[in-house]
Design a protein around this motif. Structure first.
Motif, mmCIF file in Angstrom:
data_model
loop_
_atom_site.group_PDB
_atom_site.id
_atom_site.type_symbol
_atom_site.label_atom_id
_atom_site.label_comp_id
_atom_site.label_asym_id
_atom_site.label_seq_id
_atom_site.Cartn_x
_atom_site.Cartn_y
_atom_site.Cartn_z
ATOM 1 N N MET A 206 0.834 -1.186 0.000
ATOM 2 C CA MET A 206 0.000 0.000 0.000
ATOM 3 C C MET A 206 0.880 1.252 0.000
ATOM 4 S SD MET A 206 -2.889 1.184 2.781
ATOM 5 C CE MET A 206 -3.519 -0.475 2.886
ATOM 6 N N ARG A 207 0.440 2.280 -0.692
ATOM 7 C CA ARG A 207 1.148 3.555 -0.686
ATOM 8 C C ARG A 207 0.623 4.415 0.463
ATOM 9 N NH1 ARG A 207 3.273 5.198 -6.034
ATOM 10 N NH2 ARG A 207 2.476 7.299 -5.683
ATOM 11 N N ILE A 208 1.565 4.895 1.293
ATOM 12 C CA ILE A 208 1.205 5.676 2.472
ATOM 13 C C ILE A 208 1.992 6.977 2.471
ATOM 14 C CG2 ILE A 208 1.037 5.696 4.992
ATOM 15 C CD1 ILE A 208 1.386 2.593 4.848
ATOM 16 N N GLY A 209 1.303 8.085 2.538
ATOM 17 C CA GLY A 209 1.956 9.375 2.695
ATOM 18 C C GLY A 209 2.007 9.756 4.160
ATOM 19 N N ILE A 210 3.123 10.303 4.596
ATOM 20 C CA ILE A 210 3.271 10.698 5.999
ATOM 21 C C ILE A 210 3.494 12.202 6.082
ATOM 22 C CG2 ILE A 210 4.655 10.482 8.092
ATOM 23 C CD1 ILE A 210 5.175 7.623 7.430
ATOM 24 N N LEU A 211 2.610 12.859 6.810
ATOM 25 C CA LEU A 211 2.746 14.287 7.068
ATOM 26 C C LEU A 211 3.525 14.462 8.366
ATOM 27 C CD1 LEU A 211 -0.960 15.391 6.356
ATOM 28 C CD2 LEU A 211 0.951 15.308 4.748
ATOM 29 N N GLY A 212 4.782 14.872 8.270
ATOM 30 C CA GLY A 212 5.594 15.050 9.462
ATOM 31 C C GLY A 212 6.896 14.285 9.388
ATOM 32 N N THR A 213 7.842 14.701 10.219
ATOM 33 C CA THR A 213 9.177 14.094 10.198
ATOM 34 C C THR A 213 9.683 13.748 11.599
ATOM 35 O OG1 THR A 213 10.217 16.292 10.268
ATOM 36 C CG2 THR A 213 9.801 15.344 8.084
ATOM 37 N N GLY A 214 8.778 13.763 12.593
ATOM 38 C CA GLY A 214 9.191 13.520 13.976
ATOM 39 C C GLY A 214 9.220 12.053 14.352
ATOM 40 N N GLY A 215 9.116 11.794 15.668
ATOM 41 C CA GLY A 215 9.258 10.442 16.182
ATOM 42 C C GLY A 215 8.226 9.467 15.656
ATOM 43 N N MET A 216 6.956 9.847 15.682
ATOM 44 C CA MET A 216 5.911 8.942 15.206
ATOM 45 C C MET A 216 6.006 8.735 13.699
ATOM 46 S SD MET A 216 4.126 7.678 17.682
ATOM 47 C CE MET A 216 2.488 7.234 17.107
ATOM 48 N N ALA A 217 6.325 9.780 12.965
ATOM 49 C CA ALA A 217 6.509 9.645 11.513
ATOM 50 C C ALA A 217 7.629 8.657 11.219
ATOM 51 C CB ALA A 217 6.823 11.002 10.894
ATOM 52 N N THR A 218 8.705 8.757 11.972
ATOM 53 C CA THR A 218 9.868 7.896 11.744
ATOM 54 C C THR A 218 9.594 6.443 12.112
ATOM 55 O OG1 THR A 218 11.372 9.751 12.154
ATOM 56 C CG2 THR A 218 12.293 7.533 12.339
ATOM 57 N N THR A 219 9.027 6.210 13.291
ATOM 58 C CA THR A 219 8.875 4.827 13.747
ATOM 59 C C THR A 219 7.697 4.115 13.079
ATOM 60 O OG1 THR A 219 7.641 5.588 15.696
ATOM 61 C CG2 THR A 219 10.019 5.262 15.942
ATOM 62 N N ASP B 1 3.105 16.680 -1.275
ATOM 63 C CA ASP B 1 3.463 15.438 -1.952
ATOM 64 C C ASP B 1 2.972 14.225 -1.154
ATOM 65 O OD1 ASP B 1 4.878 16.783 -4.029
ATOM 66 O OD2 ASP B 1 6.585 17.011 -2.670
ATOM 67 N N ALA B 2 3.136 14.288 0.162
ATOM 68 C CA ALA B 2 2.696 13.178 1.010
ATOM 69 C C ALA B 2 1.177 13.077 1.031
ATOM 70 C CB ALA B 2 3.232 13.360 2.426
ATOM 71 N N ALA B 3 0.497 14.218 1.053
ATOM 72 C CA ALA B 3 -0.970 14.218 1.086
ATOM 73 C C ALA B 3 -1.555 13.569 -0.162
ATOM 74 C CB ALA B 3 -1.487 15.643 1.236
ATOM 75 N N ALA B 4 -0.848 13.666 -1.264
ATOM 76 C CA ALA B 4 -1.356 13.151 -2.544
ATOM 77 C C ALA B 4 -0.798 11.791 -2.918
ATOM 78 C CB ALA B 4 -1.027 14.162 -3.652
ATOM 79 N N TYR B 5 -0.013 11.169 -2.045
ATOM 80 C CA TYR B 5 0.770 10.005 -2.444
ATOM 81 C C TYR B 5 -0.030 8.726 -2.589
ATOM 82 C CZ TYR B 5 4.621 6.638 -2.533
ATOM 83 O OH TYR B 5 5.482 5.624 -2.878
ATOM 84 N N GLY B 6 -0.910 8.438 -1.648
ATOM 85 C CA GLY B 6 -1.587 7.150 -1.690
ATOM 86 C C GLY B 6 -2.943 7.179 -1.028
ATOM 87 N N PRO B 7 -3.600 6.037 -0.895
ATOM 88 C CA PRO B 7 -4.924 5.983 -0.271
ATOM 89 C C PRO B 7 -4.907 6.229 1.228
ATOM 90 C CG PRO B 7 -4.153 3.769 -0.767
ATOM 91 C CD PRO B 7 -3.173 4.715 -1.408
ATOM 92 N N ALA B 8 -3.739 6.059 1.865
ATOM 93 C CA ALA B 8 -3.612 6.276 3.306
ATOM 94 C C ALA B 8 -2.633 7.415 3.574
ATOM 95 C CB ALA B 8 -3.131 5.006 4.006
ATOM 96 N N VAL B 9 -3.004 8.284 4.496
ATOM 97 C CA VAL B 9 -2.159 9.414 4.877
ATOM 98 C C VAL B 9 -2.091 9.461 6.398
ATOM 99 C CG1 VAL B 9 -1.838 11.918 4.798
ATOM 100 C CG2 VAL B 9 -2.829 10.724 2.824
ATOM 101 N N PHE C 261 -4.976 20.983 2.855
ATOM 102 C CA PHE C 261 -4.917 19.977 1.795
ATOM 103 C C PHE C 261 -6.273 19.298 1.618
ATOM 104 C CE2 PHE C 261 -0.690 20.134 3.844
ATOM 105 C CZ PHE C 261 0.030 20.677 2.788
ATOM 106 N N ALA C 262 -7.340 20.000 1.969
ATOM 107 C CA ALA C 262 -8.681 19.401 1.974
ATOM 108 C C ALA C 262 -9.045 18.799 0.623
ATOM 109 C CB ALA C 262 -9.718 20.440 2.387
ATOM 110 N N GLU C 263 -8.716 19.489 -0.453
ATOM 111 C CA GLU C 263 -9.115 19.004 -1.776
ATOM 112 C C GLU C 263 -8.391 17.711 -2.142
ATOM 113 O OE1 GLU C 263 -9.291 20.548 -6.428
ATOM 114 O OE2 GLU C 263 -9.023 21.989 -4.794
ATOM 115 N N VAL C 264 -7.086 17.671 -1.903
ATOM 116 C CA VAL C 264 -6.316 16.488 -2.290
ATOM 117 C C VAL C 264 -6.578 15.315 -1.348
ATOM 118 C CG1 VAL C 264 -4.226 17.018 -0.962
ATOM 119 C CG2 VAL C 264 -4.041 15.717 -3.077
#
Length: 214
Positions: A1-14, A53-61, A77-80
């Motif tokens: 699955m393609r997953i976009g991640i908004l953020g670069t902190g601890g939860m985004a990383t792990t 880019d992350a908001a538009a990447y896949g079905p899961a964000v 990013f409401a529209e995307v």
């Protein structure tokens, strides 16, 4: 699955790292492109870029951003994000007179505020009860049982997608009802984190009823 991640902190990383290990394609997006690139490299993500880019990447964000900025950030990013599953893993927890409290006043949840900000997205509350270090474990398991991950939301398809992500990580999905129940999941985090900070083990407060059977 393609997953976009908004953020670069601890939860985004792990969490991102756990999904990469599970075979998913992850793209890390951040306001700071250098931080997004570093996080993506650290976890072996498929790519990195801006938040858009992350908001538009896949079905899961995954919205892995501080609770107080989450609703306004996703609103941009409401529209995307329309039609995508947006997973909120934040905790609106602040110090209070009697310990940790919810900044929302426990009358609503950050997940609900996100859903109101992006009404055409499919918001799910999940992954907020564990410290980010738990997601670094190859297969989170405790006392011989896979970690249960509570989640809640209103869209059946989004719930199925979230359950599939949880299962792919070697964990057990624990459905908790509609998005109206997200406030209880956030309150549970405030209780549990407060207990941990006091040196207690909140898990001992929840024995299964069968434990009393003789």
């Amino acid at each position: 699955m393609r997953i976009g991640i908004l953020g670069t902190g601890g939860m985004a990383t792990t969490l991102g790292g756990a999904w990469v290990r599970a075979g998913h394609e992850v793209l890390v997006g951040g306001r700071d492109r250098a931080a997004a690139e570093a996080t993506a490299a650290r976890i072996g993500a498929a790519g990195h870029g801006a938040l858009a880019d992350a908001a538009a990447y896949g079905p899961a964000v995954l919205a892995a951003v501080p609770a107080d900025v989450g609703p306004e950030l996703v609103k941009g990013f409401a529209e995307v994000l329309a039609g995508r599953t947006v997973i909120d893993c934040s905790n609106p927890i602040v110090p209070g007179d009697d310990g940790l409290v919810l900044s929302t006043g426990a009358t609503t949840s950050i997940a609900r505020r996100m859903a109101d900000a992006v009404p055409d997205a499919r918001v799910v509350k999940a992954f907020n009860l564990c410290h980010d270090s738990i997601w670094t474990l190859p297969r989170p398991e405790f006392q011989g049982a896979p970690l249960a991950v509570p989640f809640c939301g209103d869209d059946p398809g989004a719930l199925d997608l979230t359950a599939a992500l949880i299962t792919s990580m070697g964990c057990t999905p624990l459905p908790c009802g509609g998005l109206a129940r997200a406030v209880y999941v956030e309150a549970t985090a405030a209780f549990a984190i407060g207990a941990w900070l006091d040196g207690a083990e909140p898990r001992f407060a929840f024995p299964v009823p069968m434990a009393a059977s003789v």
